[in-house]
Design a protein around this motif. Structure first.
Motif, PDB file in Angstrom:
ATOM      1  N   ARG A 339     -93.261  68.396 -37.101  1.00 59.60           N
ATOM      2  CA  ARG A 339     -92.768  69.559 -37.822  1.00 59.60           C
ATOM      3  C   ARG A 339     -93.771  69.986 -38.892  1.00 59.60           C
ATOM      4  NH1 ARG A 339     -90.859  73.822 -36.823  1.00 59.60           N
ATOM      5  NH2 ARG A 339     -89.767  72.607 -35.225  1.00 59.60           N
ATOM      6  N   TYR A 340     -94.444  69.027 -39.515  1.00 58.79           N
ATOM      7  CA  TYR A 340     -95.489  69.294 -40.512  1.00 58.79           C
ATOM      8  C   TYR A 340     -96.583  70.170 -39.897  1.00 58.79           C
ATOM      9  CZ  TYR A 340     -99.529  67.901 -43.515  1.00 58.79           C
ATOM     10  OH  TYR A 340    -100.642  67.868 -44.319  1.00 58.79           O
ATOM     11  N   PHE A 341     -96.974  69.875 -38.661  1.00 64.86           N
ATOM     12  CA  PHE A 341     -97.956  70.694 -37.949  1.00 64.86           C
ATOM     13  C   PHE A 341     -97.390  72.077 -37.645  1.00 64.86           C
ATOM     14  CE2 PHE A 341    -100.198  66.846 -37.567  1.00 64.86           C
ATOM     15  CZ  PHE A 341    -101.428  67.033 -36.947  1.00 64.86           C
ATOM     16  N   LEU A 342     -96.201  72.085 -37.057  1.00 63.86           N
ATOM     17  CA  LEU A 342     -95.614  73.344 -36.600  1.00 63.86           C
ATOM     18  C   LEU A 342     -95.350  74.298 -37.758  1.00 63.86           C
ATOM     19  CD1 LEU A 342     -93.142  71.831 -33.975  1.00 63.86           C
ATOM     20  CD2 LEU A 342     -95.273  73.066 -33.492  1.00 63.86           C
ATOM     21  N   ASP A 343     -94.920  73.754 -38.910  1.00 66.79           N
ATOM     22  CA  ASP A 343     -94.643  74.602 -40.069  1.00 66.79           C
ATOM     23  C   ASP A 343     -95.908  75.248 -40.615  1.00 66.79           C
ATOM     24  OD1 ASP A 343     -91.966  74.081 -39.889  1.00 66.79           O
ATOM     25  OD2 ASP A 343     -91.916  72.609 -41.516  1.00 66.79           O
ATOM     26  N   GLN A 344     -97.063  74.653 -40.325  1.00 68.23           N
ATOM     27  CA  GLN A 344     -98.338  75.236 -40.739  1.00 68.23           C
ATOM     28  C   GLN A 344     -98.907  76.168 -39.664  1.00 68.23           C
ATOM     29  OE1 GLN A 344     -99.243  74.559 -43.883  1.00 68.23           O
ATOM     30  NE2 GLN A 344     -97.441  73.240 -43.953  1.00 68.23           N
ATOM     31  N   GLY A 345     -98.121  76.390 -38.605  1.00 70.49           N
ATOM     32  CA  GLY A 345     -98.570  77.258 -37.530  1.00 70.49           C
ATOM     33  C   GLY A 345     -99.595  76.623 -36.616  1.00 70.49           C
ATOM     34  N   GLN A 346     -99.645  75.279 -36.593  1.00 69.45           N
ATOM     35  CA  GLN A 346    -100.621  74.560 -35.788  1.00 69.45           C
ATOM     36  C   GLN A 346     -99.924  73.830 -34.636  1.00 69.45           C
ATOM     37  OE1 GLN A 346    -103.859  74.907 -36.422  1.00 69.45           O
ATOM     38  NE2 GLN A 346    -103.325  76.175 -38.192  1.00 69.45           N
ATOM     39  N   PRO A 347    -100.548  73.767 -33.463  1.00 62.85           N
ATOM     40  CA  PRO A 347     -99.954  73.006 -32.357  1.00 62.85           C
ATOM     41  C   PRO A 347    -100.038  71.513 -32.627  1.00 62.85           C
ATOM     42  CG  PRO A 347    -102.153  73.766 -31.762  1.00 62.85           C
ATOM     43  CD  PRO A 347    -101.832  74.398 -33.092  1.00 62.85           C
ATOM     44  N   VAL A 348     -99.091  70.752 -32.116  1.00 56.48           N
ATOM     45  CA  VAL A 348     -99.101  69.299 -32.339  1.00 56.48           C
ATOM     46  C   VAL A 348    -100.249  68.630 -31.594  1.00 56.48           C
ATOM     47  CG1 VAL A 348     -96.621  69.249 -32.716  1.00 56.48           C
ATOM     48  CG2 VAL A 348     -97.525  68.786 -30.428  1.00 56.48           C
ATOM     49  N   SER A 349    -100.844  69.338 -30.637  1.00 52.00           N
ATOM     50  CA  SER A 349    -101.905  68.756 -29.801  1.00 52.00           C
ATOM     51  C   SER A 349    -103.303  69.089 -30.296  1.00 52.00           C
ATOM     52  CB  SER A 349    -101.747  69.260 -28.365  1.00 52.00           C
ATOM     53  OG  SER A 349    -101.792  70.681 -28.330  1.00 52.00           O
ATOM     54  N   GLU A 350    -103.459  69.551 -31.540  1.00 57.61           N
ATOM     55  CA  GLU A 350    -104.766  69.958 -32.060  1.00 57.61           C
ATOM     56  C   GLU A 350    -105.628  68.721 -32.347  1.00 57.61           C
ATOM     57  OE1 GLU A 350    -107.520  72.715 -32.578  1.00 57.61           O
ATOM     58  OE2 GLU A 350    -105.468  73.164 -32.036  1.00 57.61           O
ATOM     59  N   ASN A 351    -106.013  68.065 -31.314  1.00 52.56           N
ATOM     60  CA  ASN A 351    -106.730  66.799 -31.306  1.00 52.56           C
ATOM     61  C   ASN A 351    -107.037  66.620 -29.819  1.00 52.56           C
ATOM     62  OD1 ASN A 351    -107.688  64.283 -32.145  1.00 52.56           O
ATOM     63  ND2 ASN A 351    -105.842  63.829 -33.342  1.00 52.56           N
ATOM     64  N   PRO A 352    -108.067  66.007 -29.365  1.00 57.42           N
ATOM     65  CA  PRO A 352    -109.060  65.186 -30.048  1.00 57.42           C
ATOM     66  C   PRO A 352    -110.136  66.003 -30.775  1.00 57.42           C
ATOM     67  CG  PRO A 352    -109.124  64.904 -27.631  1.00 57.42           C
ATOM     68  CD  PRO A 352    -108.165  65.987 -27.934  1.00 57.42           C
ATOM     69  N   SER A 353    -111.004  65.257 -31.488  1.00 55.06           N
ATOM     70  CA  SER A 353    -112.091  65.862 -32.240  1.00 55.06           C
ATOM     71  C   SER A 353    -113.257  66.191 -31.314  1.00 55.06           C
ATOM     72  CB  SER A 353    -112.564  64.887 -33.324  1.00 55.06           C
ATOM     73  OG  SER A 353    -113.242  63.791 -32.716  1.00 55.06           O
ATOM     74  N   PRO A 354    -114.221  67.001 -31.780  1.00 47.79           N
ATOM     75  CA  PRO A 354    -115.406  67.277 -30.959  1.00 47.79           C
ATOM     76  C   PRO A 354    -116.133  66.016 -30.506  1.00 47.79           C
ATOM     77  CG  PRO A 354    -115.289  68.836 -32.766  1.00 47.79           C
ATOM     78  CD  PRO A 354    -114.199  67.822 -33.008  1.00 47.79           C
ATOM     79  N   GLY A 355    -116.201  65.017 -31.399  1.00 51.01           N
ATOM     80  CA  GLY A 355    -116.858  63.765 -31.018  1.00 51.01           C
ATOM     81  C   GLY A 355    -116.090  63.016 -29.940  1.00 51.01           C
ATOM     82  N   ASN A 356    -114.751  63.028 -30.055  1.00 51.06           N
ATOM     83  CA  ASN A 356    -113.923  62.408 -29.012  1.00 51.06           C
ATOM     84  C   ASN A 356    -114.174  63.077 -27.663  1.00 51.06           C
ATOM     85  OD1 ASN A 356    -111.044  62.292 -31.242  1.00 51.06           O
ATOM     86  ND2 ASN A 356    -112.648  60.762 -31.001  1.00 51.06           N
ATOM     87  N   ILE A 357    -114.204  64.409 -27.677  1.00 50.14           N
ATOM     88  CA  ILE A 357    -114.379  65.157 -26.433  1.00 50.14           C
ATOM     89  C   ILE A 357    -115.745  64.874 -25.816  1.00 50.14           C
ATOM     90  CG2 ILE A 357    -114.550  67.487 -25.473  1.00 50.14           C
ATOM     91  CD1 ILE A 357    -112.470  68.326 -27.633  1.00 50.14           C
ATOM     92  N   ALA A 358    -116.776  64.852 -26.654  1.00 48.60           N
ATOM     93  CA  ALA A 358    -118.110  64.537 -26.139  1.00 48.60           C
ATOM     94  C   ALA A 358    -118.146  63.137 -25.538  1.00 48.60           C
ATOM     95  CB  ALA A 358    -119.140  64.667 -27.256  1.00 48.60           C
ATOM     96  N   GLY A 359    -117.327  62.229 -26.078  1.00 50.30           N
ATOM     97  CA  GLY A 359    -117.280  60.862 -25.571  1.00 50.30           C
ATOM     98  C   GLY A 359    -116.415  60.680 -24.344  1.00 50.30           C
ATOM     99  N   GLY A 360    -115.751  61.761 -23.880  1.00 48.97           N
ATOM    100  CA  GLY A 360    -114.998  61.690 -22.637  1.00 48.97           C
ATOM    101  C   GLY A 360    -113.500  61.795 -22.766  1.00 48.97           C
ATOM    102  N   ILE A 361    -112.946  61.821 -23.988  1.00 50.52           N
ATOM    103  CA  ILE A 361    -111.506  61.977 -24.173  1.00 50.52           C
ATOM    104  C   ILE A 361    -111.164  63.460 -24.087  1.00 50.52           C
ATOM    105  CG2 ILE A 361    -109.585  61.685 -25.770  1.00 50.52           C
ATOM    106  CD1 ILE A 361    -111.021  59.248 -26.893  1.00 50.52           C
ATOM    107  N   THR A 362    -110.167  63.803 -23.280  1.00 44.40           N
ATOM    108  CA  THR A 362    -109.871  65.208 -23.012  1.00 44.40           C
ATOM    109  C   THR A 362    -108.655  65.716 -23.767  1.00 44.40           C
ATOM    110  OG1 THR A 362    -110.740  64.868 -20.784  1.00 44.40           O
ATOM    111  CG2 THR A 362    -109.535  66.901 -21.178  1.00 44.40           C
ATOM    112  N   THR A 363    -107.561  64.975 -23.761  1.00 44.69           N
ATOM    113  CA  THR A 363    -106.302  65.438 -24.351  1.00 44.69           C
ATOM    114  C   THR A 363    -105.803  64.449 -25.397  1.00 44.69           C
ATOM    115  OG1 THR A 363    -104.933  64.277 -22.730  1.00 44.69           O
ATOM    116  CG2 THR A 363    -105.668  66.511 -22.154  1.00 44.69           C
ATOM    117  N   LEU A 364    -104.851  64.917 -26.210  1.00 41.02           N
ATOM    118  CA  LEU A 364    -104.256  64.027 -27.201  1.00 41.02           C
ATOM    119  C   LEU A 364    -103.471  62.904 -26.536  1.00 41.02           C
ATOM    120  CD1 LEU A 364    -103.681  63.186 -30.049  1.00 41.02           C
ATOM    121  CD2 LEU A 364    -101.910  64.951 -30.195  1.00 41.02           C
ATOM    122  N   GLU A 365    -102.815  63.200 -25.400  1.00 44.38           N
ATOM    123  CA  GLU A 365    -102.102  62.138 -24.695  1.00 44.38           C
ATOM    124  C   GLU A 365    -103.057  60.996 -24.331  1.00 44.38           C
ATOM    125  OE1 GLU A 365    -100.249  65.865 -22.687  1.00 44.38           O
ATOM    126  OE2 GLU A 365    -101.910  65.449 -24.047  1.00 44.38           O
TER     127      GLU A 365
END
Length: 503
Positions: A339-365
């Motif tokens: 709810r803290y995310f949603l109340d700020q107008g942000q999706p709960v899935s706003e993750n992983p970071s650019p470094g995570n993605i470069a390392g092969g992680i695609t989604t927050l799940e």
């Protein structure tokens, strides 16, 4: 786990985490057209696959679930052929908002993990054990942060060798804050005063700040008030001289203390990951999970936080709740954070970071399913708010965000006397208590020997049981006084969670 290796080589090429997985992870860069065998299945790669990235073990239709760790890590955004690269161009999160977790139930977790042997620590007057015997200087407000850092550096030179360390922890907060935001700053600082590793604490106020010393002291637990020394910089006299006099007094009191045998039940360990890559969930986090199970089996305490990095993996953690009340509290915390995310107008899935993605992680799940493995299968025994102190045996879930500095400071405030920090990308940063860096891959461990304390990449080619035993021995040695890399480098900071308006 299934691994694939070249004939005659111990080095695996790819790794499948679970029998039902529809993807495998490349453990080194693989080329289009390369043939390999994964769990008895012949795969011909249709794309180049960077190290740490995923490739499909079967065809996927658009909208079909992609499975890793035996769980859904997202949905295919278009059709994916066998042997194809699977990443952000064809895989997306399926997370949305809050959930009802009541149907998960709770379980009485029984572990067959072996208890840990004893270690050597400092016994405090309240019966707790510390991994270090230090003096911490804490400012109530950012206006005196440079003062405490300067005085601490000078005092460490003057008293070198008398105690383990003298450290000043600056921060920019404590004034121009209101309501719950100010209360959070005060609660975190009061809890840091209570950490056993701080044999003495010099609390330095300015005098006119919102975070008044008298109010802060009332929140420090009674058991730790005797070790406090208090001063206001605006009072008459040279403030640096007065701070040094208080430190001298504490050094005289603490210098005679010696380490003694401590039971494993006296350990309080913070669990953290940062700069993760796709191997974090295969090596470093499961290795840490094995140690966590041994801490729990010994009657010790574990503190897990980074609540946004539980989104998508809640079932695995919450189903180990030791009571309906713990399950309800954990579910409420996770939904409150969403709810803290949603109340700020942000999706709960706003993750992983650019470094995570470069390392092969695609989604927050995918990131979360790897991250929660840090706790292994240890029971979830309690839930506490930011600034709270962990008291339950087993895992305590602590309210804090994923940010490395904020969450690690919160772990120390919760009573952790050592933080175990897994990483695939690397970071030199350390926090108030010994921060042990565990690399997910051997390449990082070799490249950054001044940052990394243990190479979990050994789990891929070595005997996992032997690696886990070496890991436990190393961690107990650090608890018993061996310095972690971040301590040797002097990389120690705090960061407080700022959530409200600034006046």
């Amino acid at each position: 786990m299934d691994r694939n290796a070249r004939p005659g080589s111990a080095a695996p090429l790819a790794w499948k985490s679970h029998a039902s997985d529809s993807v495998a992870v490349a453990l080194q860069a693989l080329a289009a057209g390369q043939d390999l065998e994964v769990s008895g299945q012949e795969i011909s790669l249709t794309n180049d696959i960077p190290s740490g990235h995923k490739f499909a073990l079967r065809d996927h239709r658009k909208g079909e679930a992609v499975i890793r760790y035996g769980e859904q890590i997202g949905l295919a955004t278009n059709s994916i052929g066998t042997g194809s690269h699977v990443h952000s161009h064809n895989l997306a999160t399926a997370l949305s908002g809050e959930r009802n977790y009541a149907a998960l139930g709770h379980s009485r977790v029984r572990s067959d993990a072996n208890p840990l042997p004893s270690w050597r620590g400092y016994r405090r007057s309240d019966g707790r054990f510390a991994t270090r015997n230090e003096i911490w200087l804490l400012p109530t407000v950012g206006c005196v942060a440079p003062l405490v850092e300067m005085v601490a550096r000078e005092a460490l030179i003057r008293h070198k060798g008398a105690i383990d360390a003298i450290v000043g922890f600056g921060h920019p907060h404590g004034c121009s804050q209101l309501g719950d935001d100010l209360a959070g700053t005060r609660a975190a600082l009061a809890a840091l005063c209570d950490n056993p590793n701080a044999g003495g604490v010099v609390l330095v106020g300015l005098g006119c700040e919102s975070n008044q010393l008298d109010d802060l002291i009332t929140q420090v637990p009674e058991r730790s008030r005797a070790k406090l020394r208090i001063m206001r910089a605006q009072d008459p006299g040279d403030e640096a001289e007065r701070a040094h006099a208080l430190i001298d007094e504490l050094v005289e009191e603490l210098a005679p203390l010696q380490r003694e045998e401590a039971p494993a039940s006296a350990l309080c360990v913070g669990l953290k990951c940062g700069g993760s890559d796709a191997l974090s969930g295969l090596t470093a986090n499961p290795l840490l999970g094995r140690f966590s199970e041994r801490v729990a089996a010994s009657g010790g305490r574990l503190v897990l936080t980074e609540i946004p990095e539980i989104f998508g993996a809640e079932d695995a953690l919450l189903s180990r709740s030791t009571s309906p009340e713990v399950l309800e509290a954990a579910a409420a915390l996770i939904n409150r954070f969403k709810r803290y995310f949603l109340d700020q107008g942000q999706p709960v899935s706003e993750n992983p970071s650019p470094g995570n993605i470069a390392g092969g992680i695609t989604t927050l799940e995918e990131k979360s399913l790897g991250a929660v493995q840090k706790a292994g299968k240890a029971p979830l025994a309690d839930v506490i708010d930011y600034g709270g102190v962990a008291s339950a045996r087993g895992v305590t879930l602590l309210e804090a965000p994923g940010n490395d500095a904020v969450s690690s400071t919160a772990l120390a405030a919760a009573g952790a006397t050592m933080i175990l920090f897994t990483t695939g990308r690397g970071t030199p940063l350390g926090f108030p208590v010994p921060t042990v860096k565990i690399s997910s891959n051997s390449r990082l461990a070799d490249a950054k020997q001044g940052w990394i304390d243990f190479d979990a990449g050994q789990m891929l080619a070595g005997d996992p049981d032997a690696v886990a035993e070496d890991f436990a021995e190393r961690l107990l040695a650090i608890a018993s006084g061996e310095q972690a890399a971040a301590e040797r480098g002097g990389h120690r900071v705090i960061s407080l969670w700022k959530r409200g308006v600034t006046l």
